[in-house]
Enzyme design. Structure first.
Site, PDB file in Angstrom:
ATOM      1  CG  HIS A   1      -1.628  -1.232   1.509  1.00 22.41           C
ATOM      2  ND1 HIS A   1      -2.713  -1.640   0.767  1.00 22.41           N
ATOM      3  CD2 HIS A   1      -1.431  -2.191   2.449  1.00 22.41           C
ATOM      4  CE1 HIS A   1      -3.156  -2.805   1.239  1.00 22.41           C
ATOM      5  NE2 HIS A   1      -2.387  -3.152   2.261  1.00 22.41           N
TER       6      HIS A   1
ATOM      7  CG  HIS B   1      -3.965 -10.799   4.226  1.00 23.81           C
ATOM      8  ND1 HIS B   1      -2.849 -10.437   3.517  1.00 23.81           N
ATOM      9  CD2 HIS B   1      -4.668  -9.652   4.424  1.00 23.81           C
ATOM     10  CE1 HIS B   1      -2.868  -9.114   3.300  1.00 23.81           C
ATOM     11  NE2 HIS B   1      -3.957  -8.633   3.830  1.00 23.81           N
TER      12      HIS B   1
ATOM     13  CG  ASP C   1      -0.504  -6.180   4.848  1.00 28.73           C
ATOM     14  OD1 ASP C   1      -1.185  -5.557   4.015  1.00 28.73           O
ATOM     15  OD2 ASP C   1      -0.828  -6.268   6.050  1.00 28.73           O
TER      16      ASP C   1
END
Length: 317
Positions: free
Chosen positions: A45, A195, A261
């Site tokens: 991100h 995930h 992540d």
């Protein structure tokens, strides 16, 4: 005579030590985590500080800034050449921050967007040209576990993007996936599950719903991201996630992906703070995350599929 021999023995011992040290160094050089050309981090991100791209009013947390330059520096250090930027929930369906980062990356980047009813077909085509290859349906962060609602949201998204060849990515849990059951087989797009499908590592591979996830992988219509093990494990170094990772790889080594992540936002860091306060990112050793991925893969062939071949196929690198 004994005194004359002593210096020679000391020299011999020093040479022996030097040889052992040199041999250890050579062994470390050959056994260090290998680098794979074209390796892709499939789940990252990027965040502005909230001044250029406003946060969504209904967000569940407010992140700090996490810039593309920081991410590029990390990837250079751990041996990642490509990335997939996943639109974070804090921005809702305003994809501008993600698209800005994607424009800077060029062919080294792809993205997964978030859309809503206001997103036009023209905007979808423009995002495709920019490098977007999927749309995310985040059920877990919003606590949406009702199978009927989950079905409706997944199929709505799939119908919107199927003509572009995109996939639908979902963040949800095993119970929700199991409740959806065979309807996932008729989803008009490929499905990517974030995930580990939120399997609980402490429950092992016999936990309810995990066999269904493995069957979905084996069918070839589903990919699973071996990402964010801290979301499924509570033990040191997430050691109990290894059994889950290896079972998923064994189910179909051509349909597993790895993602860091980064920068580990929102609930990854624990309970989010009130949205008028910044929720700090979770502190993670990302170099160790890459090494752990290679351990899960067990063989160089599996590692290459996980890091290079599978992302190249799915994201059209």
């Amino acid at each position: 005579m004994a005194r004359d021999a002593a210096p020679a023995r000391r020299r011999a011992r020093r040479l022996s030590v030097l040889r052992r040290l040199r041999g250890a160094a050579e062994m470390n050089a050959t056994t260090a985590a290998p680098r794979y050309a074209g390796a892709c981090d499939c789940h990252v991100h990027v965040f502005d500080d909230g001044t250029h791209y406003p946060w969504a009013a209904d967000r569940t947390y407010t992140p700090a800034a996490a810039t593309l330059d920081e991410l590029l520096a990390l990837h250079a250090r751990i041996g990642v050449d490509r990335m997939v930027i996943v639109q974070p929930s804090a921005y809702g369906a305003d994809n501008r921050c993600t698209l800005n980062a994607l424009a800077r990356l060029g062919e080294a980047g792809r993205a997964v967007a978030v859309i809503d009813e206001s997103t036009s077909d023209g905007e979808l085509r423009a995002m495709h040209a920019a490098g977007v290859r999927g749309v995310r349906v985040n059920l877990e962060t919003a606590g949406q576990h009702d199978p009927g609602q989950a079905h409706e949201r997944l199929f709505w998204a799939a119908r919107r993007v199927a003509s572009l060849g995109w996939h639908v990515q979902t963040f949800t849990n095993l119970a929700t996936l199991s409740a959806l059951g065979r309807s996932l087989a008729i989803l008009p797009t490929t499905l990517v599950v974030d995930h580990f499908g939120r399997a609980q590592a402490a429950l092992g591979t016999a936990q309810p719903g995990f066999d269904m996830l493995c069957e979905a992988l084996a069918s070839g219509r589903v990919y699973v991201k071996l990402s964010a093990p801290y979301r499924v494990s509570q033990v040191e170094d997430y050691a109990d996630a290894t059994a889950l990772a290896r079972a998923l790889i064994a189910a179909n080594p051509d349909r597993v992906l790895w993602g860091s992540d980064w920068p580990h936002p929102g609930s990854a860091a624990g309970k989010p703070r009130p949205i008028d306060q910044i929720t700090p990112f979770r502190a993670e050793d990302d170099a160790r995350a890459m090494a752990r991925c290679l351990e899960w893969a067990e063989t160089p062939g599996q590692a290459r599929k996980l890091l290079v071949d599978n992302p190249a196929r799915l994201y059209e690198f």
